[in-house]
Design a protein around this motif. Sequence first.
Motif, short mmCIF file in Angstrom:
data_model
loop_
_atom_site.label_atom_id
_atom_site.label_comp_id
_atom_site.label_asym_id
_atom_site.label_seq_id
_atom_site.Cartn_x
_atom_site.Cartn_y
_atom_site.Cartn_z
N ASP A 1 0.84 -1.21 0.00
CA ASP A 1 0.00 0.00 0.00
C ASP A 1 0.87 1.25 0.00
O ASP A 1 0.58 2.23 -0.70
N LEU A 2 1.94 1.24 0.77
CA LEU A 2 2.86 2.36 0.81
C LEU A 2 3.50 2.57 -0.56
O LEU A 2 3.57 3.70 -1.07
N ALA A 3 3.93 1.50 -1.20
CA ALA A 3 4.52 1.59 -2.54
C ALA A 3 3.51 2.15 -3.54
O ALA A 3 3.86 3.00 -4.38
N ASP A 4 2.26 1.72 -3.45
CA ASP A 4 1.22 2.23 -4.35
C ASP A 4 1.03 3.73 -4.19
O ASP A 4 0.77 4.44 -5.16
N GLN A 5 1.17 4.23 -2.97
CA GLN A 5 1.02 5.66 -2.72
C GLN A 5 2.12 6.47 -3.41
O GLN A 5 1.91 7.60 -3.81
N PHE A 6 3.32 5.89 -3.53
CA PHE A 6 4.44 6.58 -4.15
C PHE A 6 4.46 6.40 -5.66
O PHE A 6 5.19 7.09 -6.36
N ASP A 7 3.69 5.46 -6.17
CA ASP A 7 3.64 5.22 -7.61
C ASP A 7 2.77 6.28 -8.26
O ASP A 7 1.65 6.54 -7.83
N GLY A 8 3.27 6.94 -9.27
CA GLY A 8 2.51 8.00 -9.93
C GLY A 8 3.00 9.37 -9.51
O GLY A 8 4.06 9.51 -8.91
N GLU A 9 2.23 10.38 -9.85
CA GLU A 9 2.67 11.76 -9.62
C GLU A 9 1.79 12.54 -8.65
O GLU A 9 2.02 13.72 -8.42
N SER A 10 0.79 11.91 -8.08
CA SER A 10 -0.10 12.63 -7.17
C SER A 10 0.42 12.57 -5.73
O SER A 10 1.44 11.96 -5.45
N GLU A 11 -0.32 13.21 -4.83
CA GLU A 11 0.05 13.17 -3.41
C GLU A 11 0.04 11.73 -2.90
O GLU A 11 -0.66 10.88 -3.44
N ALA A 12 0.81 11.50 -1.85
CA ALA A 12 0.83 10.20 -1.19
C ALA A 12 0.10 10.34 0.14
O ALA A 12 0.41 11.22 0.93
N ASN A 13 -0.89 9.50 0.36
CA ASN A 13 -1.65 9.49 1.60
C ASN A 13 -1.13 8.33 2.43
O ASN A 13 -1.42 7.17 2.16
N ILE A 14 -0.32 8.64 3.46
CA ILE A 14 0.40 7.63 4.22
C ILE A 14 -0.31 7.35 5.54
O ILE A 14 -0.45 8.24 6.37
N PRO A 15 -0.77 6.09 5.75
CA PRO A 15 -1.39 5.75 7.03
C PRO A 15 -0.34 5.61 8.13
O PRO A 15 0.67 4.93 7.96
N VAL A 16 -0.56 6.33 9.23
CA VAL A 16 0.34 6.28 10.39
C VAL A 16 -0.55 6.09 11.61
O VAL A 16 -1.20 7.02 12.07
N GLY A 17 -0.58 4.86 12.12
CA GLY A 17 -1.44 4.58 13.26
C GLY A 17 -2.90 4.77 12.88
O GLY A 17 -3.36 4.23 11.88
N ASN A 18 -3.61 5.60 13.64
CA ASN A 18 -5.03 5.80 13.40
C ASN A 18 -5.32 7.05 12.57
O ASN A 18 -6.45 7.53 12.54
N LYS A 19 -4.30 7.62 11.89
CA LYS A 19 -4.53 8.77 11.04
C LYS A 19 -3.76 8.62 9.75
O LYS A 19 -3.02 7.66 9.57
N SER A 20 -3.94 9.55 8.84
CA SER A 20 -3.23 9.55 7.57
C SER A 20 -2.55 10.90 7.39
O SER A 20 -3.07 11.93 7.81
N VAL A 21 -1.39 10.88 6.76
CA VAL A 21 -0.62 12.09 6.50
C VAL A 21 -0.47 12.23 4.98
O VAL A 21 -0.06 11.28 4.31
#
Length: 80
Positions: free
Chosen positions: A22-42
Amino acid sequence: MASSTESSQTMDRQEFAEYLRDLADQFDGESEANIPVGNKSVNLSPTPNVKTEIEVIERSSMLRGNKESIELNARWKRNK
């Protein structure tokens, strides 16, 4: 101003592998990355080039047993 968000949890190997995918998918492409950290997302805005460092540590101890760890660090300068 610096901001930090941290989380520590225990996952089984399959859950950890899914998290990394899931983390790799967030970095794939050119849009923002929504990173889950515990119970929130950054939301992050990675640039096309990301500086990466990886460290693997193997420790042996007669009293504490053998331990292994992987640390992965990724950095970029945020576009204004």
